[in-house]
Design a protein around this motif. Structure first.
Motif, PDB file in Angstrom:
ATOM      1  N   SER A 120       0.822  -1.209   0.000  1.00  0.00           N
ATOM      2  CA  SER A 120       0.000   0.000   0.000  1.00  0.00           C
ATOM      3  C   SER A 120       0.858   1.263   0.000  1.00  0.00           C
ATOM      4  O   SER A 120       0.521   2.251  -0.656  1.00  0.00           O
ATOM      5  N   ASP A 121       1.951   1.221   0.747  1.00  0.00           N
ATOM      6  CA  ASP A 121       2.856   2.371   0.799  1.00  0.00           C
ATOM      7  C   ASP A 121       4.294   1.881   0.939  1.00  0.00           C
ATOM      8  O   ASP A 121       4.763   1.631   2.050  1.00  0.00           O
ATOM      9  N   PRO A 122       5.000   1.729  -0.177  1.00  0.00           N
ATOM     10  CA  PRO A 122       6.389   1.250  -0.116  1.00  0.00           C
ATOM     11  C   PRO A 122       7.322   2.205   0.620  1.00  0.00           C
ATOM     12  O   PRO A 122       8.451   1.820   0.939  1.00  0.00           O
ATOM     13  N   TYR A 123       6.860   3.423   0.886  1.00  0.00           N
ATOM     14  CA  TYR A 123       7.721   4.411   1.517  1.00  0.00           C
ATOM     15  C   TYR A 123       7.381   4.617   2.994  1.00  0.00           C
ATOM     16  O   TYR A 123       7.849   5.577   3.610  1.00  0.00           O
ATOM     17  N   SER A 124       6.592   3.720   3.555  1.00  0.00           N
ATOM     18  CA  SER A 124       6.248   3.805   4.974  1.00  0.00           C
ATOM     19  C   SER A 124       7.324   3.116   5.808  1.00  0.00           C
ATOM     20  O   SER A 124       7.488   1.890   5.750  1.00  0.00           O
ATOM     21  N   ALA A 125       8.047   3.896   6.593  1.00  0.00           N
ATOM     22  CA  ALA A 125       9.075   3.305   7.458  1.00  0.00           C
ATOM     23  C   ALA A 125       8.478   2.395   8.528  1.00  0.00           C
ATOM     24  O   ALA A 125       9.006   1.294   8.762  1.00  0.00           O
ATOM     25  N   PRO A 126       7.371   2.786   9.209  1.00  0.00           N
ATOM     26  CA  PRO A 126       6.796   1.868  10.200  1.00  0.00           C
ATOM     27  C   PRO A 126       6.374   0.531   9.610  1.00  0.00           C
ATOM     28  O   PRO A 126       6.528  -0.510  10.255  1.00  0.00           O
ATOM     29  N   ALA A 127       5.849   0.525   8.386  1.00  0.00           N
ATOM     30  CA  ALA A 127       5.468  -0.742   7.755  1.00  0.00           C
ATOM     31  C   ALA A 127       6.693  -1.614   7.524  1.00  0.00           C
ATOM     32  O   ALA A 127       6.652  -2.840   7.733  1.00  0.00           O
TER      33      ALA A 127
ATOM     34  N   TYR B  84      16.409 -14.251   8.493  1.00  0.00           N
ATOM     35  CA  TYR B  84      17.243 -13.179   9.006  1.00  0.00           C
ATOM     36  C   TYR B  84      17.779 -12.256   7.913  1.00  0.00           C
ATOM     37  O   TYR B  84      17.746 -11.032   8.068  1.00  0.00           O
ATOM     38  N   GLU B  85      18.258 -12.810   6.806  1.00  0.00           N
ATOM     39  CA  GLU B  85      18.799 -11.961   5.754  1.00  0.00           C
ATOM     40  C   GLU B  85      17.722 -11.031   5.208  1.00  0.00           C
ATOM     41  O   GLU B  85      17.976  -9.848   4.957  1.00  0.00           O
ATOM     42  N   GLU B  86      16.511 -11.542   5.036  1.00  0.00           N
ATOM     43  CA  GLU B  86      15.417 -10.693   4.573  1.00  0.00           C
ATOM     44  C   GLU B  86      15.086  -9.623   5.608  1.00  0.00           C
ATOM     45  O   GLU B  86      14.757  -8.481   5.260  1.00  0.00           O
ATOM     46  N   SER B  87      15.164  -9.979   6.884  1.00  0.00           N
ATOM     47  CA  SER B  87      14.865  -8.987   7.927  1.00  0.00           C
ATOM     48  C   SER B  87      15.911  -7.880   7.938  1.00  0.00           C
ATOM     49  O   SER B  87      15.572  -6.702   8.117  1.00  0.00           O
ATOM     50  N   TYR B  88      17.190  -8.219   7.730  1.00  0.00           N
ATOM     51  CA  TYR B  88      18.219  -7.187   7.693  1.00  0.00           C
ATOM     52  C   TYR B  88      17.946  -6.205   6.553  1.00  0.00           C
ATOM     53  O   TYR B  88      18.134  -4.988   6.709  1.00  0.00           O
ATOM     54  N   ALA B  89      17.499  -6.741   5.403  1.00  0.00           N
ATOM     55  CA  ALA B  89      17.197  -5.871   4.260  1.00  0.00           C
ATOM     56  C   ALA B  89      16.038  -4.932   4.579  1.00  0.00           C
ATOM     57  O   ALA B  89      16.062  -3.745   4.218  1.00  0.00           O
ATOM     58  N   ALA B  90      15.028  -5.449   5.285  1.00  0.00           N
ATOM     59  CA  ALA B  90      13.891  -4.599   5.657  1.00  0.00           C
ATOM     60  C   ALA B  90      14.326  -3.512   6.642  1.00  0.00           C
ATOM     61  O   ALA B  90      13.869  -2.362   6.553  1.00  0.00           O
ATOM     62  N   VAL B  91      15.200  -3.863   7.586  1.00  0.00           N
ATOM     63  CA  VAL B  91      15.724  -2.862   8.516  1.00  0.00           C
ATOM     64  C   VAL B  91      16.492  -1.780   7.757  1.00  0.00           C
ATOM     65  O   VAL B  91      16.359  -0.579   8.051  1.00  0.00           O
ATOM     66  N   GLN B  92      17.278  -2.191   6.776  1.00  0.00           N
ATOM     67  CA  GLN B  92      18.029  -1.209   6.001  1.00  0.00           C
ATOM     68  C   GLN B  92      17.092  -0.280   5.242  1.00  0.00           C
ATOM     69  O   GLN B  92      17.307   0.942   5.191  1.00  0.00           O
ATOM     70  N   ARG B  93      16.017  -0.836   4.660  1.00  0.00           N
ATOM     71  CA  ARG B  93      15.051   0.008   3.958  1.00  0.00           C
ATOM     72  C   ARG B  93      14.390   0.988   4.922  1.00  0.00           C
ATOM     73  O   ARG B  93      14.207   2.162   4.600  1.00  0.00           O
ATOM     74  N   MET B  94      14.038   0.505   6.115  1.00  0.00           N
ATOM     75  CA  MET B  94      13.425   1.393   7.100  1.00  0.00           C
ATOM     76  C   MET B  94      14.376   2.524   7.475  1.00  0.00           C
ATOM     77  O   MET B  94      13.977   3.692   7.553  1.00  0.00           O
ATOM     78  N   THR B  95      15.633   2.191   7.680  1.00  0.00           N
ATOM     79  CA  THR B  95      16.623   3.191   8.067  1.00  0.00           C
ATOM     80  C   THR B  95      16.854   4.189   6.942  1.00  0.00           C
ATOM     81  O   THR B  95      17.009   5.396   7.186  1.00  0.00           O
TER      82      THR B  95
END
Length: 416
Positions: A117-124, A138-149
């Motif tokens: 719905s919103d690829p630019y939502s940091a909380p999502a 874990y590797e996928e989670s690290y990528a999501a953390v990097q996107r959030m940051t």
């Protein structure tokens, strides 16, 4: 670690609005009342309902009030009825709610919807990272953390980045990032969260004095916060300040009777030679577990470990197996390893213990559990290495198990 015994097992999630107050309970109540007034005035506003739902999620996590989860779900569903598509705030809230209930597959589904719905939502992205972490991806989670940051390097993103490095055993980087999270924190709740985990990192790397100082700083910001009280209780126990430790645990439990607080106080009382007082806490844990079973819930790490040590190890194995199917996370592998060891199934236990340490996580309890499994298998040198590692990480990691680790190490070295 943030995810070991005594912890919630989650990285930080989107925080509800908070206001400064004399206690966490008042802060939650004030913020929720303001949001309730908003939806009364604007009942067709989906954003108001999603904000109220997230506030209830935060309240439930902080107070262990099951009714708050029910209210959260109702508010978030109302938001989704009002705006069925593209409602990333409510979708993020549903993901946070499911993660708080340890339904991580469902949390991942909602997080995927929110990020679509919103690829630019940091909380999502943060909720996505949380779900992936607990599902062992874990590797996928690290990528999501990097996107959030990358999207918004705020306190929540920095805290998740800290957690991701802690999982990989880089406690220095984890500490640096959590200090940045603290500096970036904009509310008393966010500051208290960061200080809780800085205190935990200090405590679990053998520095209880720093842990006490950090917890005191946090409690000056948010008096009565149960997570800070638990961190300070553990630090007092490590320093042999048992009266203060019991007091802090008792106050934390009065505010939020979470299993890790009850187990922490029970084990401390057991170590002090107070079996009746320990049983008081264990009996509350047993009552909570009966309620969990009645509601069809899945046992968490504390429940598996408690059953292994104070109940039936065979039942603990069954509980651990069910938990792993829903949450193949490091701490669950460790709990399963311990349950299998207590049930006399040490070859299987070693496989699980190795999985718990596969990322290089620095955890004294994990090494202690693997040490006793290795000893039971006749692998005395491996046991000796693991025991030394556990005690080097934190010589006071547990009021009962740390003395057992020292005794086991002395026994092994005496037999060489």
């Amino acid at each position: 670690m943030l995810f070991t015994v005594g912890a919630l097992g989650l990285a930080p999630q989107q925080q509800a609005p908070a206001t400064a107050s004399r206690s966490p309970a008042l802060s939650h109540a004030n913020g929720i009342e303001a949001l309730r007034a908003r939806v009364r005035n604007l009942p067709a506003d989906p954003t108001g309902w999603s904000s109220l739902g997230m506030a209830y999620v935060q309240q439930a996590r902080s107070t262990a009030d099951p009714a708050a989860y029910t209210r959260a779900r109702a508010a978030l569903r109302k938001s989704l009825v009002l705006q069925p598509s593209g409602n990333f705030a409510a979708e993020t809230g549903m993901g946070a709610l499911e993660a708080s209930l340890h339904r991580f597959s469902e949390a991942l589904t909602w997080a995927r919807r929110a990020t679509t719905s919103d690829p630019y939502s940091a909380p999502a992205q943060g909720v996505l990272a949380d779900a992936l972490t607990q599902l062992g991806r874990y590797e996928e989670s690290y990528a999501a953390v990097q996107r959030m940051t990358d999207l918004r390097p705020d306190s929540g993103a920095l805290a998740r980045a800290s957690y991701s490095w802690e999982l990989r055993g880089d406690t220095r980087r984890a500490r640096d990032l959590m200090e940045k999270s603290y500096q970036a924190a904009g509310t008393p709740s966010d500051k208290a969260f960061a200080l809780t985990h800085l205190a935990t990192l200090a405590l679990e790397t053998g520095d209880p004095n720093t842990a006490v100082d950090l917890a005191n700083t946090g409690l000056a910001t948010l008096p009565g916060d149960p997570a800070l009280l638990e961190a300070r209780a553990r630090a007092h126990a490590a320093l042999g300040q048992n009266r203060q430790a019991v007091s802090d645990y008792t106050t934390a439990i009065a505010a939020a009777p979470l299993p890790q607080y009850l187990l922490g106080l029970g084990d401390l009382q057991e170590s002090l030679g107070h079996p009746e007082k320990a049983e008081e806490q264990y009996n509350v844990l047993r009552a909570q577990d009966r309620l969990r079973k009645a509601n069809g819930g899945v046992a968490d790490v504390d429940g598996v470990l408690f059953e292994a040590d104070h109940g039936d190890p065979g039942t603990a194995v069954a509980m651990g197996r069910t938990a792993l199917r829903q949450r193949p996370f490091l701490a669950v592998h460790d709990a399963m390893a311990w349950a299998l060891h207590r049930a006399g199934r040490d070859a299987e236990a070693l496989e699980q213990a190795d999985l718990a340490l596969a990322l290089g996580t620095v955890s004294a309890p994990f090494y202690f559990h693997r040490a006793l499994i290795n000893e039971a298998l006749g692998r005395t040198e491996a046991a000796r290495t693991d025991l030394r590692q556990a005690l080097n990480i934190d010589p006071h990691f547990h009021p009962v198990d740390a003395p057992r680790a020292r005794a086991a190490l002395s026994r092994i070295e005496a037999a060489r």
